[in-house]
Design a protein around this motif. Structure first.
Motif, PDB file in Angstrom:
ATOM      1  N   LEU A 326       0.716  -1.182   0.085  1.00 17.71           N
ATOM      2  CA  LEU A 326      -0.041   0.360   0.279  1.00 17.71           C
ATOM      3  C   LEU A 326       1.089   1.168   0.214  1.00 17.71           C
ATOM      4  O   LEU A 326       2.119   1.390   0.363  1.00 17.71           O
ATOM      5  N   LYS A 327       0.259   2.159  -0.399  1.00 15.49           N
ATOM      6  CA  LYS A 327       1.367   3.936  -0.430  1.00 15.49           C
ATOM      7  C   LYS A 327       1.631   3.664   1.617  1.00 15.49           C
ATOM      8  O   LYS A 327       0.148   3.978   2.469  1.00 15.49           O
ATOM      9  N   GLY A 328       3.148   3.774   1.507  1.00 18.62           N
ATOM     10  CA  GLY A 328       3.474   4.395   3.182  1.00 18.62           C
ATOM     11  C   GLY A 328       3.391   2.926   4.052  1.00 18.62           C
ATOM     12  O   GLY A 328       3.802   2.735   5.093  1.00 18.62           O
ATOM     13  N   GLY A 329       3.561   1.413   2.641  1.00 16.66           N
ATOM     14  CA  GLY A 329       3.611   0.160   3.695  1.00 16.66           C
ATOM     15  C   GLY A 329       3.022  -0.633   3.023  1.00 16.66           C
ATOM     16  O   GLY A 329       2.538  -0.830   1.824  1.00 16.66           O
ATOM     17  N   ALA A 330       2.556  -1.856   3.978  1.00 10.83           N
ATOM     18  CA  ALA A 330       1.717  -2.932   3.222  1.00 10.83           C
ATOM     19  C   ALA A 330       0.712  -3.547   4.428  1.00 10.83           C
ATOM     20  O   ALA A 330       1.297  -3.803   5.450  1.00 10.83           O
ATOM     21  N   PHE A 331       0.095  -4.252   4.403  1.00 15.88           N
ATOM     22  CA  PHE A 331      -1.138  -5.555   5.168  1.00 15.88           C
ATOM     23  C   PHE A 331      -0.645  -6.891   4.440  1.00 15.88           C
ATOM     24  O   PHE A 331       0.284  -7.066   3.619  1.00 15.88           O
ATOM     25  N   THR A 332      -0.651  -7.922   5.157  1.00 15.89           N
ATOM     26  CA  THR A 332      -0.475  -8.909   5.961  1.00 15.89           C
ATOM     27  C   THR A 332      -2.289  -9.358   5.770  1.00 15.89           C
ATOM     28  O   THR A 332      -2.713  -9.439   5.972  1.00 15.89           O
ATOM     29  N   LEU A 333      -2.475 -10.186   3.991  1.00 19.89           N
ATOM     30  CA  LEU A 333      -3.099 -10.923   3.969  1.00 19.89           C
ATOM     31  C   LEU A 333      -3.321 -12.525   4.113  1.00 19.89           C
ATOM     32  O   LEU A 333      -2.550 -13.081   3.902  1.00 19.89           O
ATOM     33  N   ILE A 334      -3.986 -13.004   4.798  1.00 19.05           N
ATOM     34  CA  ILE A 334      -4.225 -14.502   5.286  1.00 19.05           C
ATOM     35  C   ILE A 334      -5.984 -14.912   4.266  1.00 19.05           C
ATOM     36  O   ILE A 334      -6.725 -14.857   4.772  1.00 19.05           O
TER      37      ILE A 334
END
Length: 465
Positions: A326-334
């Motif tokens: 994402l803009k500014g980082g990332a998220f974790t998708l499980i």
């Protein structure tokens, strides 16, 4: 040159058919003209469409021959009934490989993952064979048998059911040396007037085909253990147990999940074990114990069993993780979108609760199917596990999930939609860097559409997960 899987004369002998169009040999067996590999035998089954309509297409795509019930243009074995011929071919494959030790896997949760993890261990021990995907029904099981090479040393078969009396003929076809029931829970209960006890009895049908003295591998923590153990012993099986309590042959003593992996601690027949696995769901603690016992029963060395578990990656839609930019980082998708029931939902939610994300714990849940009249209550009851796990936001998709939505406090409500497709955009708008987002629901309620929408966020931003 490798030996063919089947020759035309072997197929004819196994099925009682006749060879037409000249002799041939095949390297594989298929029932789908769209996925034909060069050298396959195409079996023309009757279904929504008659498979004979696709024989020409299968031959054009490289099939070596067809198994049919009426003459066709091209090499073929002609039989009276192609489905019965498929069953006969499967039995013949079993009979011509007497050296092969066979395992069978069933249960309300985890059948496919346990089957494939067992396969990973079998492969380290010699020529191995197994079910692919979820080929676990009246067509998938004989098809898997028919594909078994004659030199197979060990094989494992997934066996499933929706109703009573479906597992018995499949177990009798496989004739396993070891059978595992991962667990029994309220799955397909709408098809059982007597509820969960009916499901338990249907799962116990797996012992119907067990070879004399074969191993019945059972979850000692499950509420139906006593019933299953009694059924196993009545069938002449040797009962082997896994669980968390004292006395289990394979005892899980600790399961410590972290990002992308977990540490399993166990005691196997008095020996302490500790090893990493590439799974984070709590149910994988007991799954690992089941795998260890199945591999032991199929004469695989413990070192190979542990190595296989340590390298086995999550299957698509069954706990696979990815980092989505994402803009500014990332998220974790499980991604747990392949299937769901009350047992697997509770385990997945608890596993999420054990995570310590930089951001929030978020879930997107779609309907759990085939739960009968109690379905609304099963959905509403998820509010308790979600609270215990400290989930920050809950997104609900589907008419049954409306019961959960109504049971949630306003502080935990992320969004509701009547379908998974409509839910996707809502959660996409809400996710932020550092979040851990789990998607879970029954395959039939399209949970995969939510997972796909979240994965697409990263692609839209030019990132790679």
């Amino acid at each position: 040159m490798s030996e063919p899987l089947w020759t035309s004369q072997e197929i004819a002998q196994a099925t009682g058919g006749r060879v037409e169009g000249g002799g041939f040999a095949v390297a594989g067996v298929s029932i789908d003209s769209r996925s034909i590999e060069p050298g396959d035998l195409f079996i023309a089954l009757a279904g929504a469409r008659d498979g004979h309509e696709f024989v020409a297409q299968a031959l054009e795509r490289g099939a070596a021959a067809a198994l049919v019930s009426r003459p066709v243009d091209g090499p073929a074995v002609v039989v009276e009934d192609t489905f019965q011929a498929l069953e006969a071919l499967g039995v013949a494959a079993r009979e011509r490989a007497p050296q092969a030790r066979r395992g069978a896997v069933t249960g309300s949760v985890g059948k496919t993952s346990v089957t494939q993890a067992v396969r990973a261990g079998l492969t380290l021990a010699g020529p191995a064979h197994s079910s692919v995907k979820s080929y676990n029904n009246h067509i998938g099981v004989p098809l898997t048998l028919a594909r078994m090479p004659r030199e197979t040393a060990r094989a494992v078969f997934e066996i499933g059911m929706n109703h009573a009396d479906e597992i018995t003929p499949l177990s009798q076809m496989v004739r396993p040396h070891a059978a595992v029931i991962t667990t029994v829970g309220p799955v397909h209960v709408e098809n059982f007037p007597d509820g969960e006890i009916g499901v338990a009895r249907a799962k116990a049908e797996i012992f119907a085909g067990l070879v004399p003295g074969g191993a019945a591998i059972l979850n000692a923590d499950n509420a139906w253990f006593d019933l299953l153990a009694a059924e196993a012993r009545a069938a002449g099986a040797t009962v082997m147990t896994f669980g968390t309590g004292e006395g289990a042959d394979a005892r899980l003593t600790a399961f410590s999940p972290g990002p992308g992996q977990a540490i399993v601690r166990a005691r196997l027949r008095g020996r302490d074990l500790e090893f990493p696995i590439l799974q984070t769901g709590f149910h994988w603690g007991l799954n690992s114990m089941a795998v260890l016992l199945m591999l032991e029963a199929l004469e695989v060395r413990l070192d190979d069993a542990v190595a296989a578990l340590g390298a086995f990656e999550p299957l698509a839609g069954r706990g696979a993780e990815r980092h989505v930019p994402l803009k500014g980082g990332a998220f974790t998708l499980i991604d747990e979108s392949y299937n769901a029931n009350p047992v697997s939902m509770a385990a997945a939610i608890a596993s999420l609760g054990a995570r310590k994300p930089e951001g929030r714990r978020i879930v997107a849940l779609t309907d759990m199917l085939e739960l009968g009249a109690e379905a609304p209550a099963y959905h509403a009851a998820l509010a308790g596990p979600l609270e215990a796990a400290g989930v920050d936001l809950v997104f609900c998709g589907g008419p049954l999930m409306k019961s959960l939505w109504d049971a949630l406090p306003s502080t935990r409500r992320g969004g509701y939609a009547s379908s998974a497709v409509e839910l996707g955009p809502q959660i996409v708008q809400a996710v932020e860097p550092g979040d851990v987002v789990m998607v879970k629901g029954s395959n039939g309620s399209k949970a995969g559409a939510v997972a796909a929408a979240l994965a697409e966020v990263g692609r839209a931003q030019g990132g790679r997960g």
